[in-house]
Design a protein around this motif. Structure first.
Motif, PDB file in Angstrom:
ATOM      1  N   UNK A  26       0.762  -1.216  -0.044  1.00 21.20           N
ATOM      2  CA  UNK A  26       0.178  -0.020   0.058  1.00 21.20           C
ATOM      3  C   UNK A  26       0.688   1.430  -0.134  1.00 21.20           C
ATOM      4  N   UNK A  27       2.165   1.403   0.701  1.00 21.11           N
ATOM      5  CA  UNK A  27       2.890   2.313   0.678  1.00 21.11           C
ATOM      6  C   UNK A  27       3.471   2.695  -0.718  1.00 21.11           C
ATOM      7  N   UNK A  28       3.752   1.623  -1.526  1.00 23.60           N
ATOM      8  CA  UNK A  28       4.111   1.703  -2.849  1.00 23.60           C
ATOM      9  C   UNK A  28       2.774   2.211  -3.738  1.00 23.60           C
ATOM     10  N   UNK A  29       1.737   1.694  -3.466  1.00 22.58           N
ATOM     11  CA  UNK A  29       0.656   2.281  -4.212  1.00 22.58           C
ATOM     12  C   UNK A  29       0.361   3.528  -3.900  1.00 22.58           C
ATOM     13  N   UNK A  30       0.319   4.080  -2.677  1.00 25.76           N
ATOM     14  CA  UNK A  30       0.312   5.489  -2.406  1.00 25.76           C
ATOM     15  C   UNK A  30       1.241   6.258  -3.330  1.00 25.76           C
ATOM     16  N   UNK A  31       2.419   5.796  -2.998  1.00 24.75           N
ATOM     17  CA  UNK A  31       3.650   6.760  -3.756  1.00 24.75           C
ATOM     18  C   UNK A  31       3.716   6.590  -5.158  1.00 24.75           C
ATOM     19  N   UNK A  32       2.922   5.653  -5.827  1.00 25.85           N
ATOM     20  CA  UNK A  32       2.738   5.583  -7.186  1.00 25.85           C
ATOM     21  C   UNK A  32       1.563   6.252  -7.863  1.00 25.85           C
ATOM     22  N   UNK A  33       0.478   6.516  -6.758  1.00 24.29           N
ATOM     23  CA  UNK A  33      -0.789   7.268  -7.159  1.00 24.29           C
ATOM     24  C   UNK A  33      -0.930   8.708  -6.513  1.00 24.29           C
ATOM     25  N   UNK A  34       0.254   9.025  -5.858  1.00 24.43           N
ATOM     26  CA  UNK A  34       0.071  10.370  -5.379  1.00 24.43           C
ATOM     27  C   UNK A  34      -0.639  10.521  -4.148  1.00 24.43           C
ATOM     28  N   UNK A  35      -1.116   9.566  -3.454  1.00 20.48           N
ATOM     29  CA  UNK A  35      -2.173   9.731  -2.370  1.00 20.48           C
ATOM     30  C   UNK A  35      -1.856   9.472  -1.064  1.00 20.48           C
ATOM     31  N   UNK A  36      -2.627   9.982   0.029  1.00 21.73           N
ATOM     32  CA  UNK A  36      -2.141   9.719   1.361  1.00 21.73           C
ATOM     33  C   UNK A  36      -3.604   8.828   1.973  1.00 21.73           C
ATOM     34  N   UNK A  37      -3.324   7.947   2.540  1.00 19.22           N
ATOM     35  CA  UNK A  37      -4.273   7.168   3.010  1.00 19.22           C
ATOM     36  C   UNK A  37      -3.543   6.637   4.573  1.00 19.22           C
ATOM     37  N   UNK A  38      -4.350   6.777   5.547  1.00 17.24           N
ATOM     38  CA  UNK A  38      -3.839   6.489   6.841  1.00 17.24           C
ATOM     39  C   UNK A  38      -3.893   5.051   7.148  1.00 17.24           C
ATOM     40  N   UNK A  39      -2.660   4.552   7.479  1.00 13.22           N
ATOM     41  CA  UNK A  39      -2.404   3.223   7.848  1.00 13.22           C
ATOM     42  C   UNK A  39      -2.716   2.841   9.123  1.00 13.22           C
ATOM     43  N   UNK A  40      -3.657   1.673   9.315  1.00 10.92           N
ATOM     44  CA  UNK A  40      -4.019   1.070  10.694  1.00 10.92           C
ATOM     45  C   UNK A  40      -3.560  -0.477  10.709  1.00 10.92           C
ATOM     46  N   UNK A  41      -2.421  -0.494  11.508  1.00 10.99           N
ATOM     47  CA  UNK A  41      -2.017  -1.975  11.536  1.00 10.99           C
ATOM     48  C   UNK A  41      -2.592  -2.751  12.666  1.00 10.99           C
ATOM     49  N   UNK A  42      -2.648  -3.799  12.107  1.00 11.30           N
ATOM     50  CA  UNK A  42      -3.590  -5.021  12.972  1.00 11.30           C
ATOM     51  C   UNK A  42      -2.276  -6.138  13.295  1.00 11.30           C
ATOM     52  N   UNK A  43      -2.596  -6.872  14.386  1.00 16.00           N
ATOM     53  CA  UNK A  43      -1.784  -8.206  14.871  1.00 16.00           C
ATOM     54  C   UNK A  43      -2.077  -9.324  14.178  1.00 16.00           C
ATOM     55  N   UNK A  44      -1.921  -9.328  12.817  1.00 15.79           N
ATOM     56  CA  UNK A  44      -2.205 -10.556  11.967  1.00 15.79           C
ATOM     57  C   UNK A  44      -3.341 -10.309  10.794  1.00 15.79           C
ATOM     58  N   UNK A  45      -3.441 -11.247   9.857  1.00 16.79           N
ATOM     59  CA  UNK A  45      -4.201 -11.309   8.869  1.00 16.79           C
ATOM     60  C   UNK A  45      -5.763 -11.290   9.250  1.00 16.79           C
ATOM     61  N   UNK A  46      -5.795 -12.276  10.233  1.00 23.97           N
ATOM     62  CA  UNK A  46      -7.320 -12.627  10.659  1.00 23.97           C
ATOM     63  C   UNK A  46      -8.039 -11.487  11.338  1.00 23.97           C
ATOM     64  N   UNK A  47      -7.148 -10.788  12.021  1.00 23.76           N
ATOM     65  CA  UNK A  47      -7.880  -9.396  12.632  1.00 23.76           C
ATOM     66  C   UNK A  47      -8.043  -8.272  11.549  1.00 23.76           C
ATOM     67  N   UNK A  48      -7.131  -8.026  10.770  1.00 22.12           N
ATOM     68  CA  UNK A  48      -7.428  -6.923   9.762  1.00 22.12           C
ATOM     69  C   UNK A  48      -8.717  -7.457   8.797  1.00 22.12           C
ATOM     70  N   UNK A  49      -8.739  -8.838   8.403  1.00 26.84           N
ATOM     71  CA  UNK A  49      -9.843  -9.159   7.503  1.00 26.84           C
ATOM     72  C   UNK A  49     -11.415  -9.024   8.405  1.00 26.84           C
ATOM     73  N   UNK A  50     -11.169  -9.527   9.434  1.00 28.82           N
ATOM     74  CA  UNK A  50     -12.490  -9.381  10.272  1.00 28.82           C
ATOM     75  C   UNK A  50     -12.907  -8.023  10.317  1.00 28.82           C
TER      76      UNK A  50
END
Length: 329
Positions: free
Chosen positions: A174-198
């Motif tokens: 996503x950081x690469x996508x933001x850099x390439x698209x010239x956008x700013x989106x706030x990052x919310x990290x989770x403790x694992x894929x299961x939690x972010x997907x939920x």
């Protein structure tokens, strides 16, 4: 012949004899390997994508080698705990490691100190990659990737995205996508894929990056909507979903990849046999079919090719991490 000359020659030849003796156990070890079960360290929890790949491949690889491969899950600290365990294991061919972007590339730039170094390992071969997908909650209002690009570009900071954790391939993608698209989106990290997907399914956050293994079941069930893949072209599992390259956004090619590694110093003959047997096992129709159905792109290589790939990845991603001032500690 003078006694002094004979002594001198014996003295000079002694190191060669000692070296030959030192190498003899290694040659014998390589000839008899494997003579006991082999440990395969996976630095992530059981049930995840890395674990699935190892457990699908281990029985076939073990049958070919004539020994049992025991999967040992050692999760924690973004893969650092398990990777460090493998780095400190004897270099005798009885410890394997699933190494990925995080362990072999990202961590050395994201963290000030690591308990191991990527150079502590010898690459055996590339195994497979998990394509990454930009997904949104169906109620987010985003109908297409083109609409998404237009909206995030004109509304910097308005939206947040979920990732499985800081320094994960999903975060860096996503950081690469933001850099390439010239956008700013706030990052919310989770403790694992299961939690972010939920939370993506619940609509807590409108968007995120998921790999095919985690995302496909929910996309097929209609719980999440796939907007675009971060691959050069469309992936077979989602033929209707475009790549960002199709939309005119170049240079967005990221996947969560998996390679096989052993501790540095493992006998070369053992590494070469492991490479050959791994390539054979992963190409078995029944194994390949299961991996591809799970969402993996099977792409076996040899050790030197994996080593060159890791160097290229390191050069590219370390530059991006420095440029965007990213850090995990």
């Amino acid at each position: 012949m003078p006694a002094s000359l004979t002594a001198r020659r014996l003295f000079c030849l002694a190191p060669l004899g000692l070296a030959a003796l030192a190498l003899a156990p290694l040659a014998t070890q390589a000839d008899t390997w494997p003579s006991k079960p082999i440990r395969w360290v996976v630095a992530y929890p059981a049930g995840g994508g890395s674990d699935f790949l190892a457990r699908q491949l281990a029985p076939a690889l073990g049958a070919q080698l004539g020994q049992t491969l025991v999967i040992e899950n050692r999760p924690g600290a973004g893969g650092m705990i398990g990777t460090d365990v493998a780095a400190k294991a004897p270099a005798d061919g009885y410890t394997l490691l699933t190494g990925d972007n995080g362990a072999m590339v990202f961590n050395s730039a994201m963290y000030k100190k690591l308990p191991y170094a990527p150079g502590d390992f010898t690459p055996v071969g590339f195994m497979a990659r998990f394509p990454l997908i930009l997904v949104v909650n169906p109620n987010s209002g985003f109908a297409s990737a083109r609409q998404w690009l237009d909206e995030v570009r004109k509304s910097p900071g308005k939206y947040s995205y979920a990732s499985p954790g800081i320094g994960s391939p999903h975060h860096l993608a996503m950081e690469l996508l933001k850099e390439r698209s010239g956008s700013f989106i706030v990052h919310v990290p989770y403790r694992g894929t299961a939690f972010s997907t939920q939370d993506l399914i619940a609509g807590v956050l409108p968007m995120g990056i998921l790999d095919t293994a985690a995302g496909l079941p929910h996309i097929r069930a209609g719980k999440l909507k796939a907007l675009a893949v971060l691959s050069p072209r469309r992936v077979p599992q989602l033929p209707e979903v475009p790549s960002f390259a199709e939309l005119g956004l170049k240079g967005v090619d990221v996947a969560a990849w998996q390679g096989l590694f052993v501790p540095k110093g493992t006998p070369e003959a053992v590494v070469k046999r492991l490479t050959a047997e791994m390539q054979k096992a992963i190409a078995l129709p029944e194994v390949k079919a299961k991996l591809e159905d799970f969402g993996l792109e099977v792409a076996p290589s040899d050790g030197p090719a994996l080593g060159r790939f890791v160097q290229q990845e390191t050069q590219f991603w370390h530059a991006l991490i420095r440029e965007r001032k990213l850090a995990a500690d």
